[in-house]
Write an enzyme that holds these catalytic residues in place. Sequence first.
Site, short mmCIF file in Angstrom:
data_model
loop_
_atom_site.label_atom_id
_atom_site.label_comp_id
_atom_site.label_asym_id
_atom_site.label_seq_id
_atom_site.Cartn_x
_atom_site.Cartn_y
_atom_site.Cartn_z
N SER A 211 9.80 -25.26 -22.10
CA SER A 211 9.75 -24.18 -23.08
C SER A 211 10.77 -23.09 -22.73
O SER A 211 11.96 -23.37 -22.71
CB SER A 211 8.33 -23.63 -23.19
N ASP A 306 7.52 -29.77 -32.95
CA ASP A 306 7.11 -28.91 -31.84
C ASP A 306 5.98 -27.99 -32.30
O ASP A 306 6.16 -27.15 -33.19
CB ASP A 306 8.31 -28.10 -31.36
N HIS A 373 3.92 -29.69 -27.52
CA HIS A 373 5.01 -28.82 -27.03
C HIS A 373 5.58 -29.46 -25.76
O HIS A 373 6.24 -30.48 -25.84
CB HIS A 373 4.49 -27.40 -26.81
#
Length: 433
Positions: A211, A306, A373
């Site tokens: 991330s 995502d 994610h």
Amino acid sequence: MPPSPAACAPASRHLRLWWRRRGRAGAVAATFAAALVAAALLLSLSYFASLVPLSPNASPALVGLTLLRRAEEKGALCLDGSAPGYHLQRGSGGGSRSWLIHLEGGGWCRNLKSCASRQKSILGSSHYMERQVEFAGMLSDDEDQNPDFHNWNKVKIRYCDGASFSGNVKDELQNGTKFFFRGQRIWEAVMDELLLKGLRHAKQAFLTGCSAGGLATYIHCDGFRALLPKESRVKCLADGGFFLDVEDISKQRTLRAFYSDVVRLQDLKRKFLGCSSSMDPGQCFFPREVVKDIRTPVFVLNPAYDAWQVQHVLAPEASDPQHSWQDCRLDISKCSPDQLEILQGFREELHDAMREIKQKKDWGIFINSCFIHCQTLSSLTWHSPSSPRVNNKTMAEAVGDWFFDRREVKELDCEYPCNPTCHNLVFSKPFKG
């Protein structure tokens, strides 16, 4: 880029996630700032997934926290002025001179108010960081879970600067309060310490991140390569870090506006010298721009849908006053045909943004059609009998093949809901009260 369960506890009272195996589909600034707090919960995916061991002997190892030495002297400090930290698990046998470095993520802060909130959490202060964290997925020391990297030296660098390890603002006082925007110094100081602990002798090294840590991986990849011997095999991997500069469903560029504030707050524009002066400052912070100058081979690992970006970039709550996207944002199987068409357009935006990357023979790609994610730090998604697969390869197999040059890897999945191996996140509705 996942926080501990302690860090996620406040958010978990309002947002609950669990794994669900799917075979088929069945005021912007304030809202977005709150969404980034929720990102910490979503990024705890690896923690929740690692609670489900693959075998009785496959529980993740607990690795202790090391605080950076002489942090204040080096000016390498978390947002609140505390020393940054990392977790180091020593390698063994054939992996004793191999290093895997992972940059933690957890969103960003765009103004002094949101950065002040982070100062009182693990995302801005080592005072709140757990003294031990679990190493699972590609950090696991279990050969069954992590066949190619299990016996390497592995490091998880904690994230506490709010700008993907990039800021370097000398002034500490901001409106009468001390803030330390020192992500670049944290990066440099931790690297210096690891070099002394053996990284400088690495025969092979792998920089990874999730991330916001995935974005940091793009930013620091070439710098990492420059620290190591020329004869060493050095590559990078960004997991869930390819954030898109797209319009949301109300035709606003929510993330670009957010990034512009981050860039101004931490004076990042000068860091991206290749970014055109005519561009909005926030555009320079997107991977599509950052990757243009990277020379070191990079593996891009991302879901086409995502979950964090769908919820906070494509369809943030402020863009949906009628709440027509609420069910779709929580569970992709509840999206209407029109919403799925928009999600397919989002997938196409990702493919378009990666057009140049697809042409780079030494770069790797693994894009699955899952609603999730980060995936590399989960024992379930990285490499297990039930892991998501693209062309019958788990991401661990694809990444290993690419890192060791066993084959060229460009794994691009078909459109949702084509892949029955996906682990799609499902969220409960936020608690109102």
